[in-house]
Design a protein around this motif. Structure first.
Motif, PDB file in Angstrom:
ATOM      1  N   LEU A  51       0.856  -1.176   0.000  1.00 25.49           N
ATOM      2  CA  LEU A  51       0.000   0.000   0.000  1.00 25.49           C
ATOM      3  C   LEU A  51       0.898   1.234   0.000  1.00 25.49           C
ATOM      4  O   LEU A  51       1.919   1.262   0.682  1.00 25.49           O
ATOM      5  CB  LEU A  51      -0.891   0.035   1.244  1.00 25.49           C
ATOM      6  N   VAL A  52       0.510   2.249  -0.755  1.00 24.67           N
ATOM      7  CA  VAL A  52       1.263   3.502  -0.815  1.00 24.67           C
ATOM      8  C   VAL A  52       0.339   4.631  -0.356  1.00 24.67           C
ATOM      9  O   VAL A  52      -0.744   4.812  -0.916  1.00 24.67           O
ATOM     10  CB  VAL A  52       1.776   3.784  -2.240  1.00 24.67           C
ATOM     11  N   ILE A  53       0.761   5.372   0.665  1.00 24.24           N
ATOM     12  CA  ILE A  53      -0.063   6.449   1.224  1.00 24.24           C
ATOM     13  C   ILE A  53       0.534   7.804   0.853  1.00 24.24           C
ATOM     14  O   ILE A  53       1.721   8.061   1.088  1.00 24.24           O
ATOM     15  CB  ILE A  53      -0.168   6.335   2.755  1.00 24.24           C
ATOM     16  N   LEU A  54      -0.319   8.680   0.288  1.00 20.59           N
ATOM     17  CA  LEU A  54       0.097  10.025  -0.108  1.00 20.59           C
ATOM     18  C   LEU A  54      -0.614  11.047   0.771  1.00 20.59           C
ATOM     19  O   LEU A  54      -1.838  11.009   0.906  1.00 20.59           O
ATOM     20  CB  LEU A  54      -0.247  10.277  -1.578  1.00 20.59           C
ATOM     21  N   PRO A  55       0.124  11.991   1.357  1.00 18.56           N
ATOM     22  CA  PRO A  55      -0.450  12.874   2.383  1.00 18.56           C
ATOM     23  C   PRO A  55      -1.249  14.048   1.854  1.00 18.56           C
ATOM     24  O   PRO A  55      -1.276  14.346   0.657  1.00 18.56           O
ATOM     25  CB  PRO A  55       0.789  13.357   3.141  1.00 18.56           C
ATOM     26  N   SER A  56      -1.857  14.737   2.805  1.00 19.72           N
ATOM     27  CA  SER A  56      -2.693  15.903   2.554  1.00 19.72           C
ATOM     28  C   SER A  56      -1.840  17.109   2.155  1.00 19.72           C
ATOM     29  O   SER A  56      -0.609  17.096   2.263  1.00 19.72           O
ATOM     30  CB  SER A  56      -3.502  16.204   3.823  1.00 19.72           C
ATOM     31  N   LEU A  57      -2.514  18.160   1.705  1.00 20.47           N
ATOM     32  CA  LEU A  57      -1.868  19.374   1.213  1.00 20.47           C
ATOM     33  C   LEU A  57      -0.857  19.943   2.201  1.00 20.47           C
ATOM     34  O   LEU A  57      -1.196  20.273   3.335  1.00 20.47           O
ATOM     35  CB  LEU A  57      -2.945  20.433   0.937  1.00 20.47           C
ATOM     36  N   GLY A  58       0.404  20.042   1.758  1.00 19.93           N
ATOM     37  CA  GLY A  58       1.443  20.677   2.554  1.00 19.93           C
ATOM     38  C   GLY A  58       1.824  19.944   3.809  1.00 19.93           C
ATOM     39  O   GLY A  58       2.426  20.531   4.716  1.00 19.93           O
ATOM     40  N   ARG A  59       1.514  18.641   3.864  1.00 18.87           N
ATOM     41  CA  ARG A  59       1.777  17.892   5.087  1.00 18.87           C
ATOM     42  C   ARG A  59       2.615  16.648   4.801  1.00 18.87           C
ATOM     43  O   ARG A  59       2.872  16.295   3.651  1.00 18.87           O
ATOM     44  CB  ARG A  59       0.469  17.532   5.792  1.00 18.87           C
ATOM     45  N   SER A  60       3.033  15.993   5.889  1.00 22.71           N
ATOM     46  CA  SER A  60       3.985  14.891   5.819  1.00 22.71           C
ATOM     47  C   SER A  60       3.307  13.532   5.924  1.00 22.71           C
ATOM     48  O   SER A  60       2.205  13.396   6.479  1.00 22.71           O
ATOM     49  CB  SER A  60       4.997  15.040   6.970  1.00 22.71           C
ATOM     50  N   ALA A  61       4.012  12.533   5.448  1.00 19.10           N
ATOM     51  CA  ALA A  61       3.551  11.155   5.560  1.00 19.10           C
ATOM     52  C   ALA A  61       3.482  10.683   7.007  1.00 19.10           C
ATOM     53  O   ALA A  61       2.842   9.669   7.307  1.00 19.10           O
ATOM     54  CB  ALA A  61       4.476  10.237   4.761  1.00 19.10           C
ATOM     55  N   HIS A  62       4.121  11.411   7.912  1.00 19.34           N
ATOM     56  CA  HIS A  62       4.066  11.023   9.326  1.00 19.34           C
ATOM     57  C   HIS A  62       2.661  11.196   9.917  1.00 19.34           C
ATOM     58  O   HIS A  62       2.391  10.672  11.003  1.00 19.34           O
ATOM     59  CB  HIS A  62       5.081  11.821  10.141  1.00 19.34           C
ATOM     60  N   ASP A  63       1.779  11.894   9.224  1.00 13.11           N
ATOM     61  CA  ASP A  63       0.395  11.983   9.690  1.00 13.11           C
ATOM     62  C   ASP A  63      -0.262  10.604   9.764  1.00 13.11           C
ATOM     63  O   ASP A  63      -1.284  10.444  10.428  1.00 13.11           O
ATOM     64  CB  ASP A  63      -0.433  12.855   8.742  1.00 13.11           C
ATOM     65  N   TYR A  64       0.330   9.620   9.092  1.00 17.89           N
ATOM     66  CA  TYR A  64      -0.294   8.292   8.982  1.00 17.89           C
ATOM     67  C   TYR A  64       0.467   7.233   9.771  1.00 17.89           C
ATOM     68  O   TYR A  64       0.344   6.042   9.494  1.00 17.89           O
ATOM     69  CB  TYR A  64      -0.413   7.908   7.490  1.00 17.89           C
ATOM     70  N   ASP A  65       1.222   7.671  10.783  1.00 17.00           N
ATOM     71  CA  ASP A  65       1.965   6.711  11.604  1.00 17.00           C
ATOM     72  C   ASP A  65       1.033   5.653  12.196  1.00 17.00           C
ATOM     73  O   ASP A  65       1.307   4.450  12.125  1.00 17.00           O
ATOM     74  CB  ASP A  65       2.715   7.431  12.730  1.00 17.00           C
ATOM     75  N   GLN A  66      -0.067   6.080  12.797  1.00 16.93           N
ATOM     76  CA  GLN A  66      -0.994   5.128  13.407  1.00 16.93           C
ATOM     77  C   GLN A  66      -1.708   4.290  12.363  1.00 16.93           C
ATOM     78  O   GLN A  66      -1.847   3.068  12.518  1.00 16.93           O
ATOM     79  CB  GLN A  66      -2.030   5.871  14.253  1.00 16.93           C
ATOM     80  N   VAL A  72      -0.032  -2.512   8.796  1.00 20.06           N
ATOM     81  CA  VAL A  72       1.046  -3.499   8.912  1.00 20.06           C
ATOM     82  C   VAL A  72       0.587  -4.686   9.752  1.00 20.06           C
ATOM     83  O   VAL A  72       0.830  -5.848   9.412  1.00 20.06           O
ATOM     84  CB  VAL A  72       2.310  -2.846   9.509  1.00 20.06           C
ATOM     85  N   ALA A  73      -0.099  -4.404  10.843  1.00 20.67           N
ATOM     86  CA  ALA A  73      -0.608  -5.478  11.703  1.00 20.67           C
ATOM     87  C   ALA A  73      -1.616  -6.351  10.967  1.00 20.67           C
ATOM     88  O   ALA A  73      -1.801  -7.532  11.317  1.00 20.67           O
ATOM     89  CB  ALA A  73      -1.246  -4.886  12.959  1.00 20.67           C
ATOM     90  N   ASP A  74      -2.237  -5.805   9.941  1.00 22.22           N
ATOM     91  CA  ASP A  74      -3.224  -6.554   9.165  1.00 22.22           C
ATOM     92  C   ASP A  74      -2.605  -7.252   7.959  1.00 22.22           C
ATOM     93  O   ASP A  74      -3.339  -7.788   7.116  1.00 22.22           O
ATOM     94  CB  ASP A  74      -4.342  -5.619   8.714  1.00 22.22           C
ATOM     95  N   GLY A  75      -1.260  -7.221   7.860  1.00 20.99           N
ATOM     96  CA  GLY A  75      -0.584  -8.024   6.838  1.00 20.99           C
ATOM     97  C   GLY A  75      -0.157  -7.293   5.584  1.00 20.99           C
ATOM     98  O   GLY A  75       0.051  -7.927   4.540  1.00 20.99           O
ATOM     99  N   PHE A  76       0.034  -5.984   5.663  1.00 25.42           N
ATOM    100  CA  PHE A  76       0.432  -5.208   4.490  1.00 25.42           C
ATOM    101  C   PHE A  76       1.831  -4.616   4.645  1.00 25.42           C
ATOM    102  O   PHE A  76       2.304  -4.371   5.757  1.00 25.42           O
ATOM    103  CB  PHE A  76      -0.556  -4.062   4.234  1.00 25.42           C
ATOM    104  N   ARG A  77       2.446  -4.380   3.515  1.00 23.64           N
ATOM    105  CA  ARG A  77       3.638  -3.532   3.460  1.00 23.64           C
ATOM    106  C   ARG A  77       3.159  -2.126   3.130  1.00 23.64           C
ATOM    107  O   ARG A  77       2.359  -1.935   2.195  1.00 23.64           O
ATOM    108  CB  ARG A  77       4.600  -4.017   2.383  1.00 23.64           C
ATOM    109  N   VAL A  78       3.633  -1.135   3.873  1.00 25.99           N
ATOM    110  CA  VAL A  78       3.177   0.241   3.687  1.00 25.99           C
ATOM    111  C   VAL A  78       4.367   1.126   3.322  1.00 25.99           C
ATOM    112  O   VAL A  78       5.355   1.191   4.056  1.00 25.99           O
ATOM    113  CB  VAL A  78       2.488   0.780   4.961  1.00 25.99           C
TER     114      VAL A  78
END
Length: 293
Positions: A51-66, A72-78
């Motif tokens: 899975l590839v996550i792209l962040p919101s306007l002007g923000r970082s991918a760290h918004d999706y740490d949780q 990942v716990a559900d079996g994905f590579r992120v």
């Protein structure tokens, strides 16, 4: 007694190994992918379908740490590529289009040899996610539009997808030159459901990225990315999203038909990820497993 102790030791060892495996799979690596004069920082964790996550306007991918930890716990590579101007991501910042931001993500997927992937675009990131699916359909097997404006309005409506008043609140939230109290009001108005804490997004803004992404949104024709190629789409909506409001909630479904699945998350606004990380991850996981079969 020896047998019992042996069994206990074996059980403890098994538990220990399981815990270690869970911990190690959740470990985040930080890499830089380069091509020409562009380099993109990528946060990577987990094993399984990508899975590839792209962040919101002007923000970082760290918004999706949780969110990433749940996935990942559900079996994905992120994989979480940082946009240009965030962290170690570098490249030209002038006169960019949504195509350019999508190409950065394509570079990451190509060099990591992980395609096709499910790409999740949150808010502004949904434009780049859909553009990636349109420009490089070979790399995408599904698109999640998370708290994203469709970019169009229903037939017969003359107002813009995002009003001037809401645009002021979006841009003002990330304007570090404004007083904190005013920015909190903008955050509350545009990004967070009633009762949720807007203060968690006071930090984490990258003005140069916000400006470059805003320019790309304003100058790239909506039809370049609107349909996301032919990929299946999960339209993941916040019940209280003021930026992508309920009156426009069926635009993608109406115009693209059965390719689009709509799910609405209660008690979530445009920020979504800090408000409902588990519900967001669960919806993404269910969709990703379906399109990966």
């Amino acid at each position: 007694m020896k047998f019992a102790r042996g069994r206990l030791a074996a059980v403890l060892f098994t538990v220990s190994v399981s815990c270690f495996a869970a911990t190690s799979s959740a470990h985040v690596t930080d890499e830089v992918v380069k091509h020409g004069n562009v380099q993109i920082e990528v946060l990577s964790q987990g094993k399984g379908p990508t899975l590839v996550i792209l962040p919101s306007l002007g923000r970082s991918a760290h918004d999706y740490d949780q969110v990433a930890q749940y996935l990942v716990a559900d079996g994905f590579r992120v994989l979480r590529p940082e946009p240009r101007g965030v962290g170690k991501s570098r490249g030209p910042m002038e006169n960019l289009s949504v195509h350019d931001f999508a190409a950065d993500v394509a570079m990451v997927i190509d060099q990591k040899h992980v395609g096709p992937v499910v790409v999740i675009g949150h808010a502004w990131g949904n434009f780049a996610a859909r553009q990636l699916a349109a420009d490089r359909p070979d790399l995408v097997k599904g698109v999640v539009v998370a708290a994203g404006s469709a970019g169009k309005v229903p037939p017969g409506i003359t107002e813009k997808p995002i009003s001037a008043e809401m645009r002021e609140a979006i841009d003002g939230a990330g304007d570090l030159g404004l007083p904190e109290a005013q920015r909190l009001q903008y955050l509350k108005k545009a990004f967070f459901a009633p009762g949720n804490d807007p203060g968690v997004w006071l930090g984490g803004w990258y003005p140069a990225t916000l400006e470059a992404e805003g320019h790309a949104r304003n100058t790239t024709p909506v039809d370049d990315y609107f349909a996301a190629g032919t990929a299946p789409i999960l339209d993941l909506q916040g019940e209280n999203d003021a930026v992508a409001p309920r009156r426009f909630s069926q635009v993608l479904k109406t115009m693209l038909g059965d390719r689009v699945t709509v799910i609405v998350l209660p008690n979530a606004g445009h920020a979504m990820a800090p408000e409902q990380p588990k519900a967001m991850a669960d919806a993404i996981s269910t969709f990703a497993k379906r399109v990966s079969q």
